[in-house]
Enzyme design. Structure first.
Site, PDB file in Angstrom:
ATOM      1  N   ASP A 156      78.761 -66.121 -30.914  1.00  0.00           N
ATOM      2  CA  ASP A 156      79.158 -64.918 -30.270  1.00  0.00           C
ATOM      3  C   ASP A 156      79.873 -65.182 -28.999  1.00  0.00           C
ATOM      4  O   ASP A 156      80.956 -65.005 -28.680  1.00  0.00           O
ATOM      5  CB  ASP A 156      78.188 -63.782 -30.117  1.00  0.00           C
ATOM      6  CG  ASP A 156      76.738 -64.306 -29.611  1.00  0.00           C
ATOM      7  OD1 ASP A 156      76.506 -65.448 -29.220  1.00  0.00           O
ATOM      8  OD2 ASP A 156      75.955 -63.479 -29.497  1.00  0.00           O
TER       9      ASP A 156
ATOM     10  N   ASP B 191      77.799 -69.451 -22.641  1.00  0.00           N
ATOM     11  CA  ASP B 191      77.458 -68.972 -21.298  1.00  0.00           C
ATOM     12  C   ASP B 191      77.230 -70.574 -20.628  1.00  0.00           C
ATOM     13  O   ASP B 191      77.976 -71.095 -20.286  1.00  0.00           O
ATOM     14  CB  ASP B 191      76.300 -67.954 -21.184  1.00  0.00           C
ATOM     15  CG  ASP B 191      75.995 -67.429 -19.865  1.00  0.00           C
ATOM     16  OD1 ASP B 191      76.857 -67.519 -19.014  1.00  0.00           O
ATOM     17  OD2 ASP B 191      74.955 -66.869 -19.861  1.00  0.00           O
TER      18      ASP B 191
HETATM   19  P1  IMP Z   1      74.057 -70.469 -23.402  1.00  0.00           P
HETATM   20  O1  IMP Z   1      72.807 -71.027 -24.010  1.00  0.00           O
HETATM   21  O2  IMP Z   1      73.835 -69.851 -21.952  1.00  0.00           O
HETATM   22  O3  IMP Z   1      75.519 -70.721 -23.726  1.00  0.00           O
HETATM   23  O4  IMP Z   1      73.743 -68.718 -23.867  1.00  0.00           O
HETATM   24  C1  IMP Z   1      74.127 -68.491 -25.433  1.00  0.00           C
HETATM   25  C2  IMP Z   1      73.232 -67.302 -25.842  1.00  0.00           C
HETATM   26  O5  IMP Z   1      72.844 -66.376 -24.655  1.00  0.00           O
HETATM   27  C3  IMP Z   1      74.436 -66.473 -26.684  1.00  0.00           C
HETATM   28  O6  IMP Z   1      74.182 -66.902 -27.924  1.00  0.00           O
HETATM   29  C4  IMP Z   1      73.966 -64.952 -26.527  1.00  0.00           C
HETATM   30  O7  IMP Z   1      72.816 -64.893 -27.277  1.00  0.00           O
HETATM   31  C5  IMP Z   1      73.257 -64.856 -25.208  1.00  0.00           C
HETATM   32  N1  IMP Z   1      74.210 -64.440 -24.037  1.00  0.00           N
HETATM   33  C6  IMP Z   1      74.877 -65.052 -23.040  1.00  0.00           C
HETATM   34  N2  IMP Z   1      75.431 -64.304 -22.366  1.00  0.00           N
HETATM   35  C7  IMP Z   1      75.581 -63.084 -22.960  1.00  0.00           C
HETATM   36  C8  IMP Z   1      76.163 -61.843 -22.531  1.00  0.00           C
HETATM   37  O8  IMP Z   1      76.877 -61.672 -21.717  1.00  0.00           O
HETATM   38  N3  IMP Z   1      75.642 -60.706 -23.376  1.00  0.00           N
HETATM   39  C9  IMP Z   1      74.855 -61.049 -24.374  1.00  0.00           C
HETATM   40  N4  IMP Z   1      74.068 -62.138 -24.502  1.00  0.00           N
HETATM   41  C10 IMP Z   1      74.717 -63.156 -24.040  1.00  0.00           C
END
Ligand code: IMP
Length: 182
Positions: free
Chosen positions: A103, A106
């Site tokens: 989805d 981040d």
């Molecule tokens: P990362 O490991 O920081 O890249 O985060 C990835 C996961 O964090 C995604 O698969 C989402 O489940 C969650 N996430 C990151 N940003 C958002 C947001 O803005 N809204 C909702 N979920 C988020």
């Protein structure tokens, strides 16, 4: 009183129509790139299920699916950096053309972990398709082969994305009013 989701919504970032158009384009690009192959889609639960369901219907090459579930933020909007596999794939990906469908990226920590893990299982190829990319938040570089939209650093919900388990079913993507977090 405003009705749901207007009562919790701060700003609409992406309308249902904008998402629909872009998801169609992504499906068409994937279909072109995998022409003559079979693609194995790996959806990352729970956030990617809405995106995957729509994307898959624009893929015109033979495709099959499996899902993984990894730990995410829980009820907070901050990443812990710790990735935990809650549900693993049920099928072997050895020798298959794997496309991870996620989805949102981040910090990139979740995806980096998944890519490194799946690489050790010897797929024929491994690519990544994400609906949303928040490049300003990246903590580790990660290669994205298909990106729906680049978005600014804001916590967004809707179209599969949640806050504390809520809002996944809303057909557009929006930010929440600050009162919702407190
Ligand atoms: P990362 O490991 O920081 O890249 O985060 C990835 C996961 O964090 C995604 O698969 C989402 O489940 C969650 N996430 C990151 N940003 C958002 C947001 O803005 N809204 C909702 N979920 C988020």
């Amino acid at each position: 009183m405003a009705s749901f989701p207007e009562d919790v919504q701060q700003e609409v970032l992406l309308t249902a129509e904008a998402i629909r158009n872009r998801v169609k384009e992504l499906g068409e690009a994937i279909s072109r790139d995998y022409r003559g192959e079979q693609v194995f889609l790996v959806g990352v639960l729970k956030g990617a299920w809405v995106f995957l369901a729509d994307l898959a219907r624009h893929i015109t090459v033979p495709a099959s699916f499996d899902f993984m579930s990894v730990s995410s933020y829980g009820a907070s909007t901050q990443t812990s950096g710790v990735v935990q596999i809650i549900k693993d794939l049920e099928e072997s990906i050895e020798g298959r053309h794997v496309l991870i469908v996620e989805d949102i990226v981040d910090t990139g920590l979740t995806l980096t972990y998944l890519v490194e893990l799946l690489k050790t299982r010897h797929p024929a190829s491994l690519k990544v398709c994400v609906l949303l990319d928040k490049p300003s938040r990246r903590a580790t570089p990660v290669r994205l082969d298909y990106v729906g939209f680049e978005i600014p650093d804001a916590f967004v919900v809707g179209y599969g994305l949640d806050f504390a388990g809520q809002y996944r079913h809303v057909p557009h993507i929006f930010t929440l009013r600050s009162e919702v977090y407190s």
